[in-house]
Design a protein around this motif. Structure first.
Motif, PDB file in Angstrom:
ATOM      1  N   PRO A 189       0.833  -1.204   0.000  1.00 41.48           N
ATOM      2  CA  PRO A 189       0.000   0.000   0.000  1.00 41.48           C
ATOM      3  C   PRO A 189       0.869   1.256   0.000  1.00 41.48           C
ATOM      4  CG  PRO A 189      -0.829  -1.608   1.573  1.00 41.48           C
ATOM      5  CD  PRO A 189       0.489  -2.126   1.097  1.00 41.48           C
ATOM      6  N   THR A 190       0.355   2.316  -0.591  1.00 37.68           N
ATOM      7  CA  THR A 190       1.140   3.538  -0.770  1.00 37.68           C
ATOM      8  C   THR A 190       1.678   4.079   0.541  1.00 37.68           C
ATOM      9  OG1 THR A 190      -0.174   4.106  -2.722  1.00 37.68           O
ATOM     10  CG2 THR A 190       1.113   5.875  -1.716  1.00 37.68           C
ATOM     11  N   ASP A 191       0.857   4.068   1.597  1.00 32.65           N
ATOM     12  CA  ASP A 191       1.323   4.618   2.866  1.00 32.65           C
ATOM     13  C   ASP A 191       2.460   3.792   3.452  1.00 32.65           C
ATOM     14  OD1 ASP A 191      -0.349   2.473   3.380  1.00 32.65           O
ATOM     15  OD2 ASP A 191      -1.171   3.329   5.214  1.00 32.65           O
ATOM     16  N   GLN A 192       2.496   2.494   3.171  1.00 35.71           N
ATOM     17  CA  GLN A 192       3.594   1.667   3.666  1.00 35.71           C
ATOM     18  C   GLN A 192       4.852   1.840   2.821  1.00 35.71           C
ATOM     19  OE1 GLN A 192       3.223   0.036   6.694  1.00 35.71           O
ATOM     20  NE2 GLN A 192       1.408   1.324   6.543  1.00 35.71           N
ATOM     21  N   GLN A 193       4.703   2.101   1.539  1.00 36.52           N
ATOM     22  CA  GLN A 193       5.864   2.381   0.698  1.00 36.52           C
ATOM     23  C   GLN A 193       6.625   3.602   1.209  1.00 36.52           C
ATOM     24  OE1 GLN A 193       5.243   2.407  -3.586  1.00 36.52           O
ATOM     25  NE2 GLN A 193       3.473   1.048  -3.386  1.00 36.52           N
ATOM     26  N   GLU A 236       4.396   0.847  25.988  1.00 34.87           N
ATOM     27  CA  GLU A 236       4.127   0.235  24.691  1.00 34.87           C
ATOM     28  C   GLU A 236       3.041   0.996  23.944  1.00 34.87           C
ATOM     29  OE1 GLU A 236       5.476  -2.623  23.292  1.00 34.87           O
ATOM     30  OE2 GLU A 236       6.797  -3.145  24.973  1.00 34.87           O
ATOM     31  N   PRO A 237       3.098   1.025  22.607  1.00 32.21           N
ATOM     32  CA  PRO A 237       2.001   1.619  21.822  1.00 32.21           C
ATOM     33  C   PRO A 237       0.694   0.873  22.071  1.00 32.21           C
ATOM     34  CG  PRO A 237       3.941   1.269  20.456  1.00 32.21           C
ATOM     35  CD  PRO A 237       4.200   0.560  21.748  1.00 32.21           C
ATOM     36  N   ALA A 238      -0.403   1.592  21.960  1.00 30.15           N
ATOM     37  CA  ALA A 238      -1.712   1.003  22.259  1.00 30.15           C
ATOM     38  C   ALA A 238      -2.241   0.174  21.103  1.00 30.15           C
ATOM     39  CB  ALA A 238      -2.709   2.113  22.572  1.00 30.15           C
ATOM     40  N   ASN A 239      -3.019  -0.844  21.451  1.00 27.07           N
ATOM     41  CA  ASN A 239      -3.874  -1.549  20.495  1.00 27.07           C
ATOM     42  C   ASN A 239      -3.137  -2.013  19.240  1.00 27.07           C
ATOM     43  OD1 ASN A 239      -6.074  -0.931  22.218  1.00 27.07           O
ATOM     44  ND2 ASN A 239      -6.249   1.095  21.282  1.00 27.07           N
ATOM     45  N   ASP A 240      -1.989  -2.645  19.426  1.00 26.21           N
ATOM     46  CA  ASP A 240      -1.200  -3.121  18.291  1.00 26.21           C
ATOM     47  C   ASP A 240      -0.851  -1.989  17.328  1.00 26.21           C
ATOM     48  OD1 ASP A 240      -1.119  -5.813  19.131  1.00 26.21           O
ATOM     49  OD2 ASP A 240      -3.119  -6.158  18.317  1.00 26.21           O
ATOM     50  N   GLY A 241      -0.681  -0.788  17.864  1.00 23.69           N
ATOM     51  CA  GLY A 241      -0.386   0.360  17.017  1.00 23.69           C
ATOM     52  C   GLY A 241       0.930   0.258  16.285  1.00 23.69           C
ATOM     53  N   TRP A 242       1.826  -0.610  16.777  1.00 18.61           N
ATOM     54  CA  TRP A 242       3.117  -0.781  16.100  1.00 18.61           C
ATOM     55  C   TRP A 242       2.960  -1.601  14.825  1.00 18.61           C
ATOM     56  CZ3 TRP A 242       7.578   1.590  16.735  1.00 18.61           C
ATOM     57  CH2 TRP A 242       8.773   1.021  16.232  1.00 18.61           C
ATOM     58  N   VAL A 298      -2.442  -3.415   8.534  1.00 15.83           N
ATOM     59  CA  VAL A 298      -1.152  -3.110   7.927  1.00 15.83           C
ATOM     60  C   VAL A 298      -0.403  -4.399   7.627  1.00 15.83           C
ATOM     61  CG1 VAL A 298       1.130  -2.098   8.351  1.00 15.83           C
ATOM     62  CG2 VAL A 298      -0.935  -0.808   8.935  1.00 15.83           C
ATOM     63  N   ALA A 299      -0.407  -5.327   8.575  1.00 18.85           N
ATOM     64  CA  ALA A 299       0.289  -6.604   8.381  1.00 18.85           C
ATOM     65  C   ALA A 299      -0.205  -7.317   7.137  1.00 18.85           C
ATOM     66  CB  ALA A 299       0.097  -7.484   9.612  1.00 18.85           C
ATOM     67  N   ALA A 300      -1.504  -7.299   6.909  1.00 17.39           N
ATOM     68  CA  ALA A 300      -2.067  -8.005   5.758  1.00 17.39           C
ATOM     69  C   ALA A 300      -1.510  -7.490   4.441  1.00 17.39           C
ATOM     70  CB  ALA A 300      -3.597  -7.880   5.778  1.00 17.39           C
ATOM     71  N   GLY A 301      -1.187  -6.209   4.378  1.00 20.92           N
ATOM     72  CA  GLY A 301      -0.692  -5.625   3.140  1.00 20.92           C
ATOM     73  C   GLY A 301       0.700  -6.086   2.756  1.00 20.92           C
ATOM     74  N   TYR A 302       1.416  -6.708   3.681  1.00 22.46           N
ATOM     75  CA  TYR A 302       2.778  -7.175   3.404  1.00 22.46           C
ATOM     76  C   TYR A 302       2.815  -8.626   2.915  1.00 22.46           C
ATOM     77  CZ  TYR A 302       5.000  -3.021   5.313  1.00 22.46           C
ATOM     78  OH  TYR A 302       5.425  -1.729   5.515  1.00 22.46           O
ATOM     79  N   PHE A 303       1.638  -9.261   2.771  1.00 19.61           N
ATOM     80  CA  PHE A 303       1.589 -10.669   2.387  1.00 19.61           C
ATOM     81  C   PHE A 303       0.682 -10.863   1.182  1.00 19.61           C
ATOM     82  CE2 PHE A 303       3.174 -10.624   6.631  1.00 19.61           C
ATOM     83  CZ  PHE A 303       4.079 -11.676   6.664  1.00 19.61           C
ATOM     84  N   LEU A 304       1.051 -11.850   0.355  1.00 18.71           N
ATOM     85  CA  LEU A 304       0.298 -12.122  -0.860  1.00 18.71           C
ATOM     86  C   LEU A 304      -1.019 -12.827  -0.573  1.00 18.71           C
ATOM     87  CD1 LEU A 304       3.336 -13.377  -2.980  1.00 18.71           C
ATOM     88  CD2 LEU A 304       2.129 -11.196  -3.272  1.00 18.71           C
ATOM     89  N   ARG A 305      -1.036 -13.649   0.472  1.00 19.60           N
ATOM     90  CA  ARG A 305      -2.232 -14.446   0.795  1.00 19.60           C
ATOM     91  C   ARG A 305      -2.538 -14.309   2.296  1.00 19.60           C
ATOM     92  NH1 ARG A 305       1.230 -16.783  -2.605  1.00 19.60           N
ATOM     93  NH2 ARG A 305       2.440 -17.676  -0.890  1.00 19.60           N
ATOM     94  N   PRO A 306      -2.900 -13.131   2.751  1.00 20.15           N
ATOM     95  CA  PRO A 306      -2.997 -12.884   4.196  1.00 20.15           C
ATOM     96  C   PRO A 306      -4.177 -13.580   4.859  1.00 20.15           C
ATOM     97  CG  PRO A 306      -3.769 -10.975   2.966  1.00 20.15           C
ATOM     98  CD  PRO A 306      -3.188 -11.919   1.955  1.00 20.15           C
ATOM     99  N   GLU A 307      -3.921 -14.070   6.065  1.00 21.09           N
ATOM    100  CA  GLU A 307      -4.948 -14.613   6.962  1.00 21.09           C
ATOM    101  C   GLU A 307      -4.529 -14.273   8.388  1.00 21.09           C
ATOM    102  OE1 GLU A 307      -6.366 -18.678   6.458  1.00 21.09           O
ATOM    103  OE2 GLU A 307      -5.191 -18.848   4.610  1.00 21.09           O
ATOM    104  N   ASP A 308      -5.455 -14.404   9.325  1.00 15.91           N
ATOM    105  CA  ASP A 308      -5.111 -14.259  10.738  1.00 15.91           C
ATOM    106  C   ASP A 308      -4.216 -15.435  11.116  1.00 15.91           C
ATOM    107  OD1 ASP A 308      -5.014 -14.446  13.558  1.00 15.91           O
ATOM    108  OD2 ASP A 308      -6.938 -13.419  13.735  1.00 15.91           O
ATOM    109  N   PRO A 309      -2.955 -15.164  11.520  1.00 15.17           N
ATOM    110  CA  PRO A 309      -2.030 -16.288  11.752  1.00 15.17           C
ATOM    111  C   PRO A 309      -2.418 -17.180  12.930  1.00 15.17           C
ATOM    112  CG  PRO A 309      -1.061 -14.221  12.480  1.00 15.17           C
ATOM    113  CD  PRO A 309      -2.319 -13.865  11.752  1.00 15.17           C
ATOM    114  N   LEU A 310      -3.171 -16.646  13.896  1.00 18.13           N
ATOM    115  CA  LEU A 310      -3.525 -17.456  15.059  1.00 18.13           C
ATOM    116  C   LEU A 310      -4.704 -18.377  14.762  1.00 18.13           C
ATOM    117  CD1 LEU A 310      -2.783 -18.028  18.011  1.00 18.13           C
ATOM    118  CD2 LEU A 310      -4.360 -16.194  18.670  1.00 18.13           C
ATOM    119  N   THR A 311      -5.605 -17.964  13.889  1.00 17.10           N
ATOM    120  CA  THR A 311      -6.770 -18.803  13.564  1.00 17.10           C
ATOM    121  C   THR A 311      -6.554 -19.636  12.313  1.00 17.10           C
ATOM    122  OG1 THR A 311      -7.816 -16.995  12.314  1.00 17.10           O
ATOM    123  CG2 THR A 311      -8.317 -17.154  14.676  1.00 17.10           C
ATOM    124  N   TRP A 312      -5.463 -19.391  11.588  1.00 21.09           N
ATOM    125  CA  TRP A 312      -5.143 -20.189  10.388  1.00 21.09           C
ATOM    126  C   TRP A 312      -5.031 -21.664  10.734  1.00 21.09           C
ATOM    127  CZ3 TRP A 312      -1.088 -23.495   9.524  1.00 21.09           C
ATOM    128  CH2 TRP A 312      -0.866 -23.911   8.207  1.00 21.09           C
TER     129      TRP A 312
END
Length: 386
Positions: free
Chosen positions: A28-32, A357-363, A368-382
């Motif tokens: 995504p543009t904002d992450q670039q 620590e930053p709030a609410n997974d703000g880091w 945002v994480a999903a945008g870095y992967f080609l086939r994103p899913e929730d890693p804990l429920t996968w």
């Protein structure tokens, strides 16, 4: 340890020449934009694990080859991994065990420990703050055995690793710019590094020194190594102040050293000058009790948030979600005295070993994480496909 959170998390974006690379262009543009001020050695190509398939089905065994355990930041990292993240993924049936080693800053020891991890059957290895090039052959060896390596808080240059790191050059730049403006663009500045020779320390220093060079009336009068440890930083700053009687108008500090720096200045008998704070609850407690000290502080490398981020990237990769890029930098986040007051009580501990620590997974937000992967899913429920 208690975890801290904030409601407001303004992010600093620093402009520079554009970066273009396959993988980065897919973000995504904002992450670039986060790649526009990075260490020039940070690998920016497409990830070697875009089509990775784990060598076996879960539960997986993970290795954490740490380089050092002697400060509060490292303790928070290990506590988060072993007592918070690991149990959740074990309960989900995705992880069987976490094997932890410490190399005491010796590259040869870390190399040996990583090879033993590979040979003993780990499915992935996390490394922290390692030498940029020293373990590249070992990373390639791990890759040849189907074991991906994930470097956090710093980076390695091997194409067979994924770097999950704060943007330390940007962090140093933000710290230096804030301090330069705080002291009115003129005066003498002391820089307290981490461990020279390590990517995160050197990148931060490069950003700080770069921005100070933009202020001709600011002089860098000293540079000491705090080793990211309060006790070490306190001794080194005390020695510097004792042997350099000239005025110091401000101090740039790499966490976890700021509480040691504050102690050194106060014990020297000098008037307290502006000091860059980076997340230690002990230093934030001093700020809470002295609200006129400064008006802003920074999350450069929040330890628990960083642990969750590298673990998230590792799990997504093992699950075949396809990381797009070789390096994932995160920006510095600011926080204010109001946020400190809302988190720390009036009787806060000036010797606390906890971190803010930053709030609410703000880091590393899920969207945002999903945008870095080609086939994103929730890693804990996968779950693996039947």
């Amino acid at each position: 340890m208690k975890r801290f959170a904030y409601a407001a998390i303004p992010v600093i974006f620093l402009l520079a020449s554009a970066v273009s690379a396959k993988g980065v262009d897919e973000l995504p543009t904002d992450q670039q934009a986060l790649y526009q001020r990075v260490d020039p050695q940070l690998p920016l190509g497409p990830s070697a694990f875009r089509d990775f398939v784990a060598k076996k089905q879960p539960p997986w065994k993970i290795g954490y080859a740490s380089t050092y355990a002697g400060n509060t930041w490292r303790a928070s990292i290990q506590d988060e991994m072993t007592n918070v993240i690991l149990p959740a993924y074990q309960k989900a049936g995705l992880i069987s065990d976490l094997v932890v080693t410490q190399s005491d800053l010796k590259d040869a020891v870390q190399i040996q420990q990583m090879r033993q991890m590979v040979d003993s059957g780990v499915d992935a290895i996390i490394i922290c703050c390692s030498n940029v090039t020293a373990i590249n052959q070992t990373i390639e060896y791990a890759h040849s055995k189907g074991v991906p390596v994930f470097s956090f808080s710093g980076y390695v240059t091997s194409p067979y690793a994924i770097n999950v790191t704060e943007n330390n050059t940007q962090g140093g730049y933000a710290a230096g710019k804030w301090l330069a403006e705080k002291i009115g663009g003129k005066g003498n500045v002391l820089l307290v590094s981490g461990i020279p020779g390590f990517a995160s320390s050197d990148s931060f220093d490069a950003g700080a020194k770069g921005v100070l060079a933009e202020f001709p009336d600011i002089k860098l009068v000293g540079n000491v190594a705090g080793n990211w440890t309060d006790q070490v930083a306190q001794v080194e700053v005390q020695k510097f102040l004792a042997t350099n009687p000239g005025k110091v108008d401000g101090i740039i500090v790499q966490s976890a050293s700021e509480n040691g720096v504050l102690n050194a200045v106060r014990q020297s008998g000098r008037d307290l000058m502006p000091v860059v704070l980076g997340g230690e609850a002990s230093a934030a407690c001093f700020w809470r009790n002295n609200p006129g000290f400064i008006e802003q502080s920074f999350h450069f490398w929040p330890p628990r948030a960083e642990a969750r981020m590298v673990w998230d990237v590792m799990m997504r990769t093992l699950e075949g979600q396809g990381p797009k890029v070789q390096s994932i930098p995160r920006p510095v986040i600011t926080y204010s005295i109001d946020e400190v007051n809302a988190t720390l009580g009036e009787n806060c501990d000036p010797n606390s070993t906890a971190w803010l620590e930053p709030a609410n997974d703000g880091w590393w937000p899920k969207e945002v994480a999903a945008g870095y992967f080609l086939r994103p899913e929730d890693p804990l429920t996968w779950r693996p496909k039947p």
